[in-house]
Design a protein around this motif. Structure first.
Motif, PDB file in Angstrom:
ATOM      1  N   GLY A   1       5.257  -7.030  -4.268  1.00 26.53           N
ATOM      2  CA  GLY A   1       6.212  -7.455  -3.345  1.00 26.53           C
ATOM      3  C   GLY A   1       7.779  -6.696  -3.421  1.00 26.53           C
ATOM      4  N   GLY A   2       8.303  -6.830  -2.308  1.00 30.24           N
ATOM      5  CA  GLY A   2       9.470  -6.016  -2.306  1.00 30.24           C
ATOM      6  C   GLY A   2       9.727  -4.714  -1.528  1.00 30.24           C
ATOM      7  N   ASN A   3      10.538  -4.285  -1.263  1.00 29.70           N
ATOM      8  CA  ASN A   3      10.487  -3.136  -0.056  1.00 29.70           C
ATOM      9  C   ASN A   3      10.775  -1.855  -0.717  1.00 29.70           C
ATOM     10  OD1 ASN A   3      10.673  -4.977   1.967  1.00 29.70           O
ATOM     11  ND2 ASN A   3      12.520  -4.723   2.206  1.00 29.70           N
ATOM     12  N   HIS A   4      10.826  -1.582  -1.963  1.00 23.28           N
ATOM     13  CA  HIS A   4      11.376  -0.250  -2.692  1.00 23.28           C
ATOM     14  C   HIS A   4      10.442  -0.156  -3.916  1.00 23.28           C
ATOM     15  CE1 HIS A   4      14.327   0.170   0.357  1.00 23.28           C
ATOM     16  NE2 HIS A   4      14.962  -0.825   0.037  1.00 23.28           N
ATOM     17  N   ARG A   5       9.781  -0.747  -4.127  1.00 26.00           N
ATOM     18  CA  ARG A   5       8.782  -0.607  -5.295  1.00 26.00           C
ATOM     19  C   ARG A   5       7.616   0.335  -5.127  1.00 26.00           C
ATOM     20  NH1 ARG A   5       7.473  -6.256  -8.225  1.00 26.00           N
ATOM     21  NH2 ARG A   5       9.660  -6.984  -8.400  1.00 26.00           N
ATOM     22  N   SER A   6       7.045   1.058  -6.077  1.00 22.00           N
ATOM     23  CA  SER A   6       6.244   2.199  -6.022  1.00 22.00           C
ATOM     24  C   SER A   6       4.843   1.355  -6.372  1.00 22.00           C
ATOM     25  CB  SER A   6       6.344   3.030  -7.241  1.00 22.00           C
ATOM     26  OG  SER A   6       5.567   4.060  -7.161  1.00 22.00           O
ATOM     27  N   ASP A   7       3.975   2.045  -5.488  1.00 19.48           N
ATOM     28  CA  ASP A   7       2.623   1.487  -5.623  1.00 19.48           C
ATOM     29  C   ASP A   7       1.821   1.407  -6.891  1.00 19.48           C
ATOM     30  OD1 ASP A   7       2.637   1.321  -2.768  1.00 19.48           O
ATOM     31  OD2 ASP A   7       1.531   3.188  -2.529  1.00 19.48           O
ATOM     32  N   TYR A   8       2.304   2.101  -7.681  1.00 22.44           N
ATOM     33  CA  TYR A   8       1.706   2.055  -9.240  1.00 22.44           C
ATOM     34  C   TYR A   8       2.165   0.876 -10.213  1.00 22.44           C
ATOM     35  CZ  TYR A   8       5.785   4.662 -11.116  1.00 22.44           C
ATOM     36  OH  TYR A   8       7.011   4.832 -11.656  1.00 22.44           O
ATOM     37  N   ILE A   9       3.117   0.289  -9.559  1.00 22.35           N
ATOM     38  CA  ILE A   9       3.560  -0.949 -10.139  1.00 22.35           C
ATOM     39  C   ILE A   9       2.596  -2.105 -10.099  1.00 22.35           C
ATOM     40  CG2 ILE A   9       5.629  -2.650 -10.297  1.00 22.35           C
ATOM     41  CD1 ILE A   9       7.460  -0.476  -9.886  1.00 22.35           C
ATOM     42  N   GLY A  10       2.212  -2.112  -8.939  1.00 27.46           N
ATOM     43  CA  GLY A  10       1.330  -3.012  -8.770  1.00 27.46           C
ATOM     44  C   GLY A  10      -0.174  -2.733  -9.102  1.00 27.46           C
ATOM     45  N   ALA A  11      -0.542  -1.453  -9.412  1.00 30.21           N
ATOM     46  CA  ALA A  11      -1.798  -0.668  -9.872  1.00 30.21           C
ATOM     47  C   ALA A  11      -1.684  -1.306 -11.344  1.00 30.21           C
ATOM     48  CB  ALA A  11      -1.710   0.661  -9.713  1.00 30.21           C
ATOM     49  N   ARG A  12      -0.593  -1.349 -12.142  1.00 36.44           N
ATOM     50  CA  ARG A  12      -0.961  -1.799 -13.382  1.00 36.44           C
ATOM     51  C   ARG A  12      -1.510  -3.185 -13.676  1.00 36.44           C
ATOM     52  NH1 ARG A  12       2.627  -0.155 -17.802  1.00 36.44           N
ATOM     53  NH2 ARG A  12       3.861   1.056 -16.441  1.00 36.44           N
ATOM     54  N   ALA A  13      -0.919  -3.989 -12.688  1.00 40.99           N
ATOM     55  CA  ALA A  13      -1.684  -5.315 -12.779  1.00 40.99           C
ATOM     56  C   ALA A  13      -3.156  -5.542 -12.407  1.00 40.99           C
ATOM     57  CB  ALA A  13      -0.800  -6.404 -11.905  1.00 40.99           C
ATOM     58  N   LEU A  14      -3.617  -4.358 -11.566  1.00 41.27           N
ATOM     59  CA  LEU A  14      -4.964  -4.664 -11.311  1.00 41.27           C
ATOM     60  C   LEU A  14      -5.924  -3.513 -11.951  1.00 41.27           C
ATOM     61  CD1 LEU A  14      -3.951  -4.640  -7.516  1.00 41.27           C
ATOM     62  CD2 LEU A  14      -4.570  -6.457  -8.753  1.00 41.27           C
ATOM     63  N   LEU A  15      -5.485  -2.685 -13.083  1.00 41.82           N
ATOM     64  CA  LEU A  15      -6.019  -1.667 -13.584  1.00 41.82           C
ATOM     65  C   LEU A  15      -7.366  -2.310 -14.236  1.00 41.82           C
ATOM     66  CD1 LEU A  15      -5.997   1.229 -13.851  1.00 41.82           C
ATOM     67  CD2 LEU A  15      -4.565   0.875 -15.809  1.00 41.82           C
ATOM     68  N   GLY A  16      -7.294  -3.495 -14.881  1.00 42.17           N
ATOM     69  CA  GLY A  16      -8.295  -4.089 -15.851  1.00 42.17           C
ATOM     70  C   GLY A  16      -9.412  -4.504 -14.687  1.00 42.17           C
ATOM     71  N   GLY A  17      -9.384  -4.652 -13.554  1.00 42.37           N
ATOM     72  CA  GLY A  17     -10.301  -5.025 -12.587  1.00 42.37           C
ATOM     73  C   GLY A  17     -10.846  -4.226 -11.805  1.00 42.37           C
TER      74      GLY A  17
ATOM     75  N   ASP B   1      -2.594   7.853  -2.865  1.00 43.16           N
ATOM     76  CA  ASP B   1      -1.537   8.776  -2.232  1.00 43.16           C
ATOM     77  C   ASP B   1      -0.330   9.107  -3.257  1.00 43.16           C
ATOM     78  OD1 ASP B   1      -0.129   6.195  -2.301  1.00 43.16           O
ATOM     79  OD2 ASP B   1       0.306   6.147  -0.261  1.00 43.16           O
ATOM     80  N   ARG B   2       0.680   9.600  -2.928  1.00 37.45           N
ATOM     81  CA  ARG B   2       1.711   9.944  -4.059  1.00 37.45           C
ATOM     82  C   ARG B   2       2.482   8.963  -4.473  1.00 37.45           C
ATOM     83  NH1 ARG B   2       3.128  15.604  -2.948  1.00 37.45           N
ATOM     84  NH2 ARG B   2       2.280  16.342  -0.887  1.00 37.45           N
ATOM     85  N   GLY B   3       2.233   7.632  -3.969  1.00 34.19           N
ATOM     86  CA  GLY B   3       2.915   6.508  -4.750  1.00 34.19           C
ATOM     87  C   GLY B   3       2.348   6.071  -6.202  1.00 34.19           C
ATOM     88  N   TYR B   4       0.944   6.484  -6.321  1.00 29.06           N
ATOM     89  CA  TYR B   4       0.391   6.361  -7.487  1.00 29.06           C
ATOM     90  C   TYR B   4       0.260   7.059  -8.547  1.00 29.06           C
ATOM     91  CZ  TYR B   4      -1.850   2.556  -4.955  1.00 29.06           C
ATOM     92  OH  TYR B   4      -2.044   1.559  -4.121  1.00 29.06           O
ATOM     93  N   ASP B   5       1.166   8.187  -8.404  1.00 30.67           N
ATOM     94  CA  ASP B   5       1.383   9.364  -9.184  1.00 30.67           C
ATOM     95  C   ASP B   5       2.230   9.064 -10.234  1.00 30.67           C
ATOM     96  OD1 ASP B   5       1.382  11.951 -10.325  1.00 30.67           O
ATOM     97  OD2 ASP B   5       3.287  12.566  -9.499  1.00 30.67           O
ATOM     98  N   ALA B   6       1.611   8.799 -11.526  1.00 22.65           N
ATOM     99  CA  ALA B   6       2.307   8.421 -12.771  1.00 22.65           C
ATOM    100  C   ALA B   6       1.456   8.906 -13.749  1.00 22.65           C
ATOM    101  CB  ALA B   6       2.637   6.972 -13.000  1.00 22.65           C
ATOM    102  N   ASP B   7       1.908   9.583 -14.814  1.00 20.62           N
ATOM    103  CA  ASP B   7       1.029   9.876 -16.028  1.00 20.62           C
ATOM    104  C   ASP B   7       0.444   8.890 -16.627  1.00 20.62           C
ATOM    105  OD1 ASP B   7       1.909  12.581 -15.571  1.00 20.62           O
ATOM    106  OD2 ASP B   7       3.476  12.409 -16.703  1.00 20.62           O
ATOM    107  N   TRP B   8       0.838   7.793 -16.951  1.00 20.76           N
ATOM    108  CA  TRP B   8       0.385   6.577 -17.615  1.00 20.76           C
ATOM    109  C   TRP B   8      -0.856   6.173 -16.939  1.00 20.76           C
ATOM    110  CZ3 TRP B   8      -0.327   2.082 -15.233  1.00 20.76           C
ATOM    111  CH2 TRP B   8       0.411   1.812 -14.336  1.00 20.76           C
TER     112      TRP B   8
END
Length: 131
Positions: A23-39, A49-56
């Motif tokens: 949620g929120g207008n200015h968050r990157s996609d990979y912030i939500g991906a952290r919560a869903l990574l286990g599933g 897309d580029r929004g998921y670009d993070a080394d971790w």
């Protein structure tokens, strides 16, 4: 592309929980991906897309045995290699999800039960395929 290859995308029904976590207008996609990574399901590739670009995020995918096809952000100091041909094919899947969202029942998720919702998606996909 071989029929035996499996892909996970940032818009698959498995990732439908992302609307609750990003949620929120200015968050990157990979912030939500952290919560869903286990599933994440067992797949060979993850197209994003580029929004998921993070080394971790790339490291976490590598640990799970998933190959990332994510272009690097433009501000990145060291460019990341990705399969450009595979990434260009991503638009086919985006178009398919756009067509599914034309069905009001699917776009607004009237059905609370996951089985009924997936049945509505399957019905819409069959009708879209035959039209």
């Amino acid at each position: 592309m071989k029929a035996s290859q499996k892909f996970a995308l940032d818009h698959t029904p498995i990732w439908s929980k992302a609307s609750c976590t990003t949620g929120g207008n200015h968050r990157s996609d990979y912030i939500g991906a952290r919560a869903l990574l286990g599933g994440l399901p067992k797949v060979e590739w993850l197209l994003g897309d580029r929004g998921y670009d993070a080394d971790w995020f790339r490291d976490a995918l590598k640990d799970k045995g998933i190959r990332a096809c994510i272009p690097g952000r433009k501000q990145r100091k060291t460019q990341v290699k990705y399969d450009k041909r595979r990434y260009k094919r991503r638009n086919r899947i985006e178009i398919m999800f756009g067509r599914l969202k034309d069905w009001r029942r699917v776009a607004t998720r009237y059905d609370r039960c996951p089985k009924v919702f997936l049945s509505a998606i399957a019905l819409a996909a069959v009708v879209i395929y035959w039209l």
